[in-house]
Design a protein around this motif. Sequence first.
Motif, short mmCIF file in Angstrom:
data_model
loop_
_atom_site.label_atom_id
_atom_site.label_comp_id
_atom_site.label_asym_id
_atom_site.label_seq_id
_atom_site.Cartn_x
_atom_site.Cartn_y
_atom_site.Cartn_z
N ARG A 38 0.72 -1.23 -0.02
CA ARG A 38 -0.05 -0.03 0.17
C ARG A 38 0.76 1.12 -0.07
NH1 ARG A 38 -2.34 3.04 3.96
NH2 ARG A 38 -1.87 1.77 5.86
N LEU A 39 2.02 1.23 0.66
CA LEU A 39 2.94 2.32 0.76
C LEU A 39 4.12 2.41 -0.43
CD1 LEU A 39 3.35 2.76 4.64
CD2 LEU A 39 1.99 4.19 3.07
N GLY A 40 3.78 1.64 -1.38
CA GLY A 40 4.64 1.71 -2.62
C GLY A 40 5.46 0.71 -3.24
N ALA A 41 5.61 -0.27 -2.51
CA ALA A 41 6.61 -1.43 -2.97
C ALA A 41 5.91 -2.02 -4.32
CB ALA A 41 6.55 -2.69 -1.93
N GLY A 42 6.71 -2.15 -5.32
CA GLY A 42 6.18 -2.64 -6.62
C GLY A 42 6.05 -4.11 -6.44
N LEU A 43 6.63 -5.03 -5.62
CA LEU A 43 6.44 -6.37 -5.42
C LEU A 43 6.75 -6.59 -3.94
CD1 LEU A 43 6.09 -9.44 -6.99
CD2 LEU A 43 8.55 -9.15 -7.01
#
Length: 347
Positions: A38-43
């Motif tokens: 939710r806070l931006g990790a792509g994977l």
Amino acid sequence: MPDSRPMPQIGRHRLPNRVILAPMAGVTDRPFRQLCRRLGAGLVVGEMVTSDPSLWNTRKSRQRMDHTGEPGPRAVQIAGGDATMLAEAARLNAAQGAEIIDINMGCPAKKVCNKAAGSALLRDEALVADILESVVAAVDVPVTLKIRTGWCADSNNGVRVARLAEEAGIQALSVHGRHRQQRFQGEAEYDTIAAIKQAVGIAVFANGDIDSPRKAAQVLDYTGADAVMVGRAAQGNPWIFREIDHYLRHGACCAKPDADERAEVLRGHLRALHGFYGDYMGVRIARKHLGWYLASDSRLDADRQRELRAAFNALELPNEQCTFIDDLFCPEHEAELAWATNGTSAA
């Protein structure tokens, strides 16, 4: 300069950005994975799961394999030293919904290496090739691999292992810039990661000591890697994924989370832990996460961190922990922290 290359791809899965949450046993459970996504990790990659299915009926294993409600692609990491068993574990995980299978050949823990698994496998390149070929052949989903630069300084065989991986059909490779005997000591080196990226045509993810947006950009520029993988730096600081992604896209830092957002994230994380593990275990697992959040707050000196951590660790009920967060971020406490920070700066 913003990175204008196409986003990395793992099989049919194109990642939305260049920052990945590393798998960490005891850390990257479902609540933390969902938060980081939710806070931006792509994977995000799940906690390491043993390749022995006979051990999957324990509560810990069932929780590690629980991806309920998570968006895809769901990445599951498996560990072991037997090619046949790893292939079967990959097949069973894929049948249960795993969309990416990651093989662990990077874990430096003694209890893993003593079973000829994790980074211990790097000492036997023939076995590495057998494992990779067997797992790739067993599933229709993409298979990735996580390694270190080698077993020790005299056996820095990361480039050879990377070539074996590409030949076996591995779709992406994560490389921690330390050999096994370093564990997490000293500084990560990125020359081997750069050499691996030059040696293979598959996606390469750089891992090790990436703790800020600028460091992420420097490592990507130096190694030519397709993405960075963040582990310990995300503990207590899940906002790092958003910050790195913003910096890579725009060449500038985004705003740090304010007190309201920090409070909201901590409350949500605690509630998710309580819900996932139950009241008894959830309260206890929340303690280490709160310790990491306190350690990442630059306004708190070491003595104050210890005081707050001790007070939180004494709490036994979920509602007590949530009230603690409310009190920690109340206006009076924030004003006290601001005064202390300004006073320290002025001094």
